[in-house]
Design an enzyme around this catalytic site. Sequence first.
Site, short mmCIF file in Angstrom:
data_model
loop_
_atom_site.label_atom_id
_atom_site.label_comp_id
_atom_site.label_asym_id
_atom_site.label_seq_id
_atom_site.Cartn_x
_atom_site.Cartn_y
_atom_site.Cartn_z
N ASN A 9 0.86 -1.41 0.09
CA ASN A 9 -0.01 0.00 -0.02
C ASN A 9 0.84 1.39 0.10
O ASN A 9 1.35 1.57 0.91
CB ASN A 9 -0.78 -0.15 1.27
CG ASN A 9 -1.60 1.20 1.52
OD1 ASN A 9 -1.78 1.89 0.60
ND2 ASN A 9 -2.17 1.31 2.47
N TRP A 10 0.97 1.93 -1.23
CA TRP A 10 1.94 2.91 -1.47
C TRP A 10 1.46 4.20 -0.54
O TRP A 10 2.20 5.14 -0.25
CB TRP A 10 2.25 3.32 -2.89
CG TRP A 10 2.91 2.26 -3.70
CD1 TRP A 10 3.68 0.91 -3.02
CD2 TRP A 10 3.42 2.24 -4.91
NE1 TRP A 10 4.16 0.67 -4.21
CE2 TRP A 10 4.12 1.32 -5.47
CE3 TRP A 10 3.31 3.31 -5.88
CZ2 TRP A 10 4.61 1.09 -6.65
CZ3 TRP A 10 3.79 3.28 -7.13
CH2 TRP A 10 4.15 1.91 -7.37
N LYS A 11 0.06 4.31 -0.13
CA LYS A 11 -0.42 5.43 0.17
C LYS A 11 -0.17 6.60 -0.46
O LYS A 11 -0.16 6.54 -1.64
CB LYS A 11 0.01 5.60 1.73
CG LYS A 11 -0.26 4.23 2.77
CD LYS A 11 -0.08 4.59 4.01
CE LYS A 11 -0.25 3.21 4.90
NZ LYS A 11 -0.27 3.21 6.12
N HIS A 96 -9.54 1.33 4.56
CA HIS A 96 -8.55 1.46 5.35
C HIS A 96 -8.74 2.45 6.65
O HIS A 96 -9.47 3.34 6.27
CB HIS A 96 -7.24 2.11 4.21
CG HIS A 96 -5.86 2.07 5.19
ND1 HIS A 96 -5.65 2.86 6.00
CD2 HIS A 96 -4.90 1.27 5.16
CE1 HIS A 96 -4.34 2.68 6.44
NE2 HIS A 96 -4.00 1.57 5.93
N GLU A 98 -6.88 4.69 7.52
CA GLU A 98 -6.85 6.29 7.53
C GLU A 98 -8.01 7.04 6.64
O GLU A 98 -8.25 7.99 6.90
CB GLU A 98 -5.51 6.29 6.65
CG GLU A 98 -4.25 6.07 7.28
CD GLU A 98 -3.18 5.54 6.59
OE1 GLU A 98 -3.19 5.62 5.53
OE2 GLU A 98 -2.31 5.19 7.42
N GLU A 168 -6.05 -5.11 10.15
CA GLU A 168 -5.00 -3.91 10.71
C GLU A 168 -5.16 -3.46 11.83
O GLU A 168 -6.14 -2.45 12.14
CB GLU A 168 -4.84 -3.18 9.51
CG GLU A 168 -4.51 -3.67 8.22
CD GLU A 168 -3.89 -2.53 7.31
OE1 GLU A 168 -2.58 -3.00 6.73
OE2 GLU A 168 -4.77 -1.51 7.03
N GLY A 174 2.07 2.08 10.80
CA GLY A 174 2.98 3.13 10.88
C GLY A 174 3.78 3.68 12.06
O GLY A 174 4.41 4.73 12.38
N SER A 214 2.92 -2.25 10.57
CA SER A 214 4.36 -2.32 10.89
C SER A 214 4.98 -3.94 10.72
O SER A 214 5.98 -4.34 11.28
CB SER A 214 4.68 -1.89 12.23
OG SER A 214 4.20 -0.73 12.47
N GLY A 235 2.52 -1.26 4.51
CA GLY A 235 2.60 0.10 4.14
C GLY A 235 4.19 0.64 3.91
O GLY A 235 4.70 0.44 2.95
N GLY A 236 4.50 1.18 5.17
CA GLY A 236 6.10 1.77 4.95
C GLY A 236 6.95 1.00 4.11
O GLY A 236 7.79 1.35 3.36
P1 PGA Z 1 2.48 0.05 7.84
O1 PGA Z 1 1.05 0.39 7.22
O2 PGA Z 1 2.94 -1.01 7.21
O3 PGA Z 1 3.28 1.34 7.49
O4 PGA Z 1 2.36 -0.02 9.26
C1 PGA Z 1 0.22 -0.76 6.96
C2 PGA Z 1 -0.98 -0.06 6.20
O5 PGA Z 1 -1.58 0.89 6.41
O6 PGA Z 1 -1.85 -0.67 5.37
#
Ligand code: PGA
Length: 251
Positions: A9-11, A96, A98, A168, A174, A214, A235-236
């Site tokens: 997930n590049w966000k 998600h 966010e 999640e 994150g 994470s 994500g990251g």
């Molecule tokens: P993260 O994000 O791996 O940076 O914790 C995961 C996500 O939000 O899908």
Amino acid sequence: MRKKIVAGNWKMNMDLAEGLAFAEVIDTYFKSKPSKAEVILCTPFIHLQGVAAITGKGKVSLGAQNCASEPSGAYTGEVSAQMIKSTGAQYVIIGHSERRSYYHEDDRLLNRKASVAIATGLKVIFCCGEVLKERESGKHFDVVKKQLEEGLFTLSMEDFRKIVIAYEPVWAIGTGLTATPDQAQEMHKYIRDLTRVKFGTDIAEDLTILYGGSCKPSNAAEIFSKPDVDGGLIGGASLKKEDFCAIVEAI
Ligand code: PGA
């Protein structure tokens, strides 16, 4: 056997040129080193068409990170499921945390988005998970249950087969904090059990449930070794080739 998936997930990261160059690197890597898991890149909307041209003949799948809740029409600034599909993408992330917290997307809206996406022919990666306060007060199972019942369990059996669930825990996204492999397994099993009650054993056993929060090369193998964890939503660490490829290989 149910499908294993690792989705990046590049966000809201990388401009168009950066994203295309990165997709090229990932695509090339998995062409020469096929993976046991389906690898999906979930990119910003503007990258989709270009990344589809790069990954189209390779092993890597493509997804968006959100879609509109209506099929088409006067919804300024929105991007429809059909537009996403027309780029060549196969997946869309819905729900998600966010989107839930910053853009106030509630279960009813997410249910509508999931229905529209599936009616369009996209597969949905549907996210659920509790915030820290909810876990600390022992409400995490109830929170996830409500998210699934209101967001997903109204779908027909046939539509539900096109769903991938991503658990999640919001406190792990994150933050560098990760659910322990046992915490992940416990919730994944709970989700599979809920699915079994609602849709029956076959659908529950076929359901791919991803862990996100994470996830990194140092913890992926242990989390993925749990029986109800079928991969990850990353994500990251999906923004670094070495880390992302190592996580995929941890499957
Ligand atoms: P993260 O994000 O791996 O940076 O914790 C995961 C996500 O939000 O899908």
